[in-house]
Design a protein around this motif. Sequence first.
Motif, PDB file in Angstrom:
ATOM      1  N   MET A 161       6.159   7.843   1.682  1.00 49.91           N
ATOM      2  CA  MET A 161       6.399   7.137   2.772  1.00 49.91           C
ATOM      3  C   MET A 161       4.598   6.574   2.989  1.00 49.91           C
ATOM      4  SD  MET A 161       8.011   7.553   6.399  1.00 49.91           S
ATOM      5  CE  MET A 161       6.821   8.392   6.919  1.00 49.91           C
ATOM      6  N   PHE A 162       4.548   5.134   3.458  1.00 50.58           N
ATOM      7  CA  PHE A 162       3.345   4.864   3.996  1.00 50.58           C
ATOM      8  C   PHE A 162       3.665   3.854   4.985  1.00 50.58           C
ATOM      9  CE2 PHE A 162       4.245   1.509   1.276  1.00 50.58           C
ATOM     10  CZ  PHE A 162       3.453   0.324   1.775  1.00 50.58           C
ATOM     11  N   PHE A 163       2.452   3.490   5.839  1.00 49.45           N
ATOM     12  CA  PHE A 163       2.600   2.364   6.981  1.00 49.45           C
ATOM     13  C   PHE A 163       1.653   1.513   6.339  1.00 49.45           C
ATOM     14  CE2 PHE A 163       3.746   6.380   9.101  1.00 49.45           C
ATOM     15  CZ  PHE A 163       4.986   6.104   9.607  1.00 49.45           C
ATOM     16  N   PRO A 164       1.988   0.085   6.040  1.00 51.14           N
ATOM     17  CA  PRO A 164       1.147  -0.843   5.770  1.00 51.14           C
ATOM     18  C   PRO A 164       0.373  -1.267   6.873  1.00 51.14           C
ATOM     19  CG  PRO A 164       3.395  -1.716   6.139  1.00 51.14           C
ATOM     20  CD  PRO A 164       3.672  -0.461   6.165  1.00 51.14           C
ATOM     21  N   HIS A 165      -0.754  -1.834   6.567  1.00 47.66           N
ATOM     22  CA  HIS A 165      -1.804  -2.133   7.638  1.00 47.66           C
ATOM     23  C   HIS A 165      -1.442  -3.313   8.255  1.00 47.66           C
ATOM     24  CE1 HIS A 165      -5.431  -2.546   9.653  1.00 47.66           C
ATOM     25  NE2 HIS A 165      -5.818  -1.475   9.647  1.00 47.66           N
ATOM     26  N   PRO A 166      -1.606  -3.343   9.477  1.00 47.62           N
ATOM     27  CA  PRO A 166      -1.014  -4.660  10.154  1.00 47.62           C
ATOM     28  C   PRO A 166      -1.915  -5.761  10.280  1.00 47.62           C
ATOM     29  CG  PRO A 166      -1.991  -3.225  11.647  1.00 47.62           C
ATOM     30  CD  PRO A 166      -1.865  -2.242  10.667  1.00 47.62           C
ATOM     31  N   ASN A 167      -3.198  -5.524   9.932  1.00 47.05           N
ATOM     32  CA  ASN A 167      -4.178  -6.862   9.767  1.00 47.05           C
ATOM     33  C   ASN A 167      -3.885  -7.730   8.815  1.00 47.05           C
ATOM     34  OD1 ASN A 167      -7.196  -8.102   8.918  1.00 47.05           O
ATOM     35  ND2 ASN A 167      -7.017  -7.793  11.149  1.00 47.05           N
ATOM     36  N   PRO A 168      -3.684  -9.008   9.029  1.00 50.90           N
ATOM     37  CA  PRO A 168      -3.461 -10.070   7.991  1.00 50.90           C
ATOM     38  C   PRO A 168      -4.338 -10.513   7.061  1.00 50.90           C
ATOM     39  CG  PRO A 168      -3.552 -11.242  10.184  1.00 50.90           C
ATOM     40  CD  PRO A 168      -3.524  -9.731  10.363  1.00 50.90           C
ATOM     41  N   GLU A 169      -5.756 -10.430   7.618  1.00 45.14           N
ATOM     42  CA  GLU A 169      -6.846 -10.441   6.801  1.00 45.14           C
ATOM     43  C   GLU A 169      -7.107  -9.661   5.648  1.00 45.14           C
ATOM     44  OE1 GLU A 169     -10.526 -12.691   9.072  1.00 45.14           O
ATOM     45  OE2 GLU A 169      -9.367 -11.291  10.612  1.00 45.14           O
ATOM     46  N   LEU A 170      -6.866  -8.404   6.133  1.00 41.97           N
ATOM     47  CA  LEU A 170      -7.211  -7.296   5.144  1.00 41.97           C
ATOM     48  C   LEU A 170      -5.999  -7.392   4.294  1.00 41.97           C
ATOM     49  CD1 LEU A 170      -9.158  -4.997   4.878  1.00 41.97           C
ATOM     50  CD2 LEU A 170      -7.659  -3.524   6.140  1.00 41.97           C
ATOM     51  N   ASN A 171      -4.679  -7.661   4.534  1.00 41.34           N
ATOM     52  CA  ASN A 171      -3.994  -7.801   3.470  1.00 41.34           C
ATOM     53  C   ASN A 171      -3.827  -8.982   2.602  1.00 41.34           C
ATOM     54  OD1 ASN A 171      -1.004  -5.781   3.705  1.00 41.34           O
ATOM     55  ND2 ASN A 171      -2.187  -6.186   5.878  1.00 41.34           N
ATOM     56  N   GLU A 172      -4.474 -10.091   2.874  1.00 44.44           N
ATOM     57  CA  GLU A 172      -4.788 -11.245   2.224  1.00 44.44           C
ATOM     58  C   GLU A 172      -5.721 -10.764   1.018  1.00 44.44           C
ATOM     59  OE1 GLU A 172      -5.204 -15.006   0.283  1.00 44.44           O
ATOM     60  OE2 GLU A 172      -3.411 -13.978   1.568  1.00 44.44           O
ATOM     61  N   LEU A 173      -6.734 -10.236   1.671  1.00 44.13           N
ATOM     62  CA  LEU A 173      -7.644  -9.858   0.549  1.00 44.13           C
ATOM     63  C   LEU A 173      -7.271  -8.788  -0.454  1.00 44.13           C
ATOM     64  CD1 LEU A 173     -10.919  -9.289   2.774  1.00 44.13           C
ATOM     65  CD2 LEU A 173     -10.665 -10.852   0.867  1.00 44.13           C
ATOM     66  N   PHE A 174      -6.488  -7.940  -0.133  1.00 41.58           N
ATOM     67  CA  PHE A 174      -5.776  -7.055  -1.186  1.00 41.58           C
ATOM     68  C   PHE A 174      -4.880  -7.856  -2.109  1.00 41.58           C
ATOM     69  CE2 PHE A 174      -7.691  -3.401   0.863  1.00 41.58           C
ATOM     70  CZ  PHE A 174      -7.493  -2.374   0.018  1.00 41.58           C
ATOM     71  N   TYR A 175      -4.187  -8.733  -1.414  1.00 38.80           N
ATOM     72  CA  TYR A 175      -3.214  -9.512  -2.305  1.00 38.80           C
ATOM     73  C   TYR A 175      -4.080 -10.357  -3.293  1.00 38.80           C
ATOM     74  CZ  TYR A 175       0.348 -13.086  -3.642  1.00 38.80           C
ATOM     75  OH  TYR A 175       0.986 -13.857  -4.388  1.00 38.80           O
ATOM     76  N   ARG A 176      -5.259 -10.819  -2.971  1.00 43.69           N
ATOM     77  CA  ARG A 176      -5.934 -11.534  -4.153  1.00 43.69           C
ATOM     78  C   ARG A 176      -6.822 -10.496  -4.905  1.00 43.69           C
ATOM     79  NH1 ARG A 176     -10.026 -14.167  -2.140  1.00 43.69           N
ATOM     80  NH2 ARG A 176      -9.878 -13.768  -0.143  1.00 43.69           N
ATOM     81  N   LYS A 177      -7.440  -9.481  -4.247  1.00 47.03           N
ATOM     82  CA  LYS A 177      -8.193  -8.530  -4.949  1.00 47.03           C
ATOM     83  C   LYS A 177      -7.700  -7.007  -4.855  1.00 47.03           C
ATOM     84  CE  LYS A 177     -12.305 -11.530  -4.847  1.00 47.03           C
ATOM     85  NZ  LYS A 177     -13.590 -11.924  -4.351  1.00 47.03           N
ATOM     86  N   PRO A 178      -6.695  -6.605  -5.484  1.00 49.96           N
ATOM     87  CA  PRO A 178      -6.408  -5.336  -5.323  1.00 49.96           C
ATOM     88  C   PRO A 178      -7.121  -4.204  -5.864  1.00 49.96           C
ATOM     89  CG  PRO A 178      -5.188  -6.459  -7.074  1.00 49.96           C
ATOM     90  CD  PRO A 178      -5.829  -7.226  -6.545  1.00 49.96           C
ATOM     91  N   PHE A 179      -8.531  -4.379  -5.577  1.00 50.05           N
ATOM     92  CA  PHE A 179      -9.453  -3.329  -6.088  1.00 50.05           C
ATOM     93  C   PHE A 179     -10.738  -3.412  -5.093  1.00 50.05           C
ATOM     94  CE2 PHE A 179     -10.272  -7.429  -7.853  1.00 50.05           C
ATOM     95  CZ  PHE A 179     -11.595  -7.580  -7.841  1.00 50.05           C
ATOM     96  N   GLN A 180     -11.542  -2.343  -5.387  1.00 53.21           N
ATOM     97  CA  GLN A 180     -12.823  -2.379  -4.698  1.00 53.21           C
ATOM     98  C   GLN A 180     -13.997  -2.384  -5.593  1.00 53.21           C
ATOM     99  OE1 GLN A 180     -12.541  -0.031  -0.866  1.00 53.21           O
ATOM    100  NE2 GLN A 180     -10.583   0.466  -1.805  1.00 53.21           N
ATOM    101  N   GLY A 181     -14.888  -3.123  -5.395  1.00 55.10           N
ATOM    102  CA  GLY A 181     -16.199  -3.013  -6.306  1.00 55.10           C
ATOM    103  C   GLY A 181     -16.289  -4.184  -7.191  1.00 55.10           C
ATOM    104  N   VAL A 182     -16.759  -3.952  -8.326  1.00 51.87           N
ATOM    105  CA  VAL A 182     -16.587  -4.871  -9.330  1.00 51.87           C
ATOM    106  C   VAL A 182     -15.288  -5.211  -9.921  1.00 51.87           C
ATOM    107  CG1 VAL A 182     -17.006  -3.512 -11.407  1.00 51.87           C
ATOM    108  CG2 VAL A 182     -18.059  -5.623 -11.262  1.00 51.87           C
ATOM    109  N   LEU A 183     -14.977  -6.386 -10.403  1.00 49.93           N
ATOM    110  CA  LEU A 183     -13.765  -6.387 -11.121  1.00 49.93           C
ATOM    111  C   LEU A 183     -13.505  -5.662 -11.981  1.00 49.93           C
ATOM    112  CD1 LEU A 183     -11.764  -9.077 -11.376  1.00 49.93           C
ATOM    113  CD2 LEU A 183     -12.861  -9.721 -13.318  1.00 49.93           C
ATOM    114  N   PRO A 184     -12.306  -4.945 -12.027  1.00 50.09           N
ATOM    115  CA  PRO A 184     -12.089  -3.847 -12.977  1.00 50.09           C
ATOM    116  C   PRO A 184     -11.977  -3.994 -14.423  1.00 50.09           C
ATOM    117  CG  PRO A 184     -10.178  -3.919 -11.186  1.00 50.09           C
ATOM    118  CD  PRO A 184     -11.062  -4.936 -10.896  1.00 50.09           C
ATOM    119  N   GLU A 185     -11.569  -4.959 -14.657  1.00 54.85           N
ATOM    120  CA  GLU A 185     -11.634  -5.677 -16.180  1.00 54.85           C
ATOM    121  C   GLU A 185     -13.082  -5.662 -16.573  1.00 54.85           C
ATOM    122  OE1 GLU A 185      -7.794  -7.032 -14.375  1.00 54.85           O
ATOM    123  OE2 GLU A 185      -9.781  -6.963 -13.697  1.00 54.85           O
TER     124      GLU A 185
END
Length: 220
Positions: free
Chosen positions: A1-25
């Motif tokens: 179980m988890f609680f999704p973060h309520p902030n829409p800006e943070l969620n939008e960034l994760f939707y576009r880029k589900p990683f941190q740092g350089v592009l994983p590829e």
Amino acid sequence: MFFPHPNPELNELFYRKPFQGVLPEQASFLFVGLDANYAADIAHTATFSKILEYHEDGVKFWRKYGVHHPFLLDGYTGDGRTYHRNFSRIGFTPEHADLVSFVELLHVPSVGRSLLTVTDLSVGHLKWLNELILEGPAHHVFIPDKVARLMRSSRCFPWLPHKRTMLPGSLDQWLSRNDKNIYFHLHFSVYGAFEKRRVAEADAIRLLLPQVQRSNVLST
């Protein structure tokens, strides 16, 4: 179980880029975690603008501010600082920024204490991670035991063994294939009885850095 973060800006960034740092590829070092967790009120802190800047372009952020994550900036005192401070002691520098990527099993940012189960995860995201780990360019992939257990439960990573290969004086490995090594390591926030091993593992990871640097020089 988890609680999704309520902030829409943070969620939008994760939707576009589900990683941190350089592009994983494009990464040579890939660190696999459970979830990216932020305080519920993070949007109301002075650090939030830097967090958005970091998620937009992690490589640029690292080279601009000299730290790999906004939790290490002056003024931030919340959760996650210990993890990233211990990670920084490995010895990665801003010059390594285009080699390092962080990916999580959970495809969205979370808040509070997460107790993830397979039903919380996105099969599409897991399939992307599986292909990334096996077929991507990363020579060095790092997976803690708790992450590995959930990966096995998902049945999206059939290659992941239940037992790691223990290598005295080096990092234990889940798998070694051609020029790709998939390592076991302790979570970077462990302390107490596990501190000595965590430091030893950081030293072992540091020894991998010159190898990658030489490889990059030879390929240019």
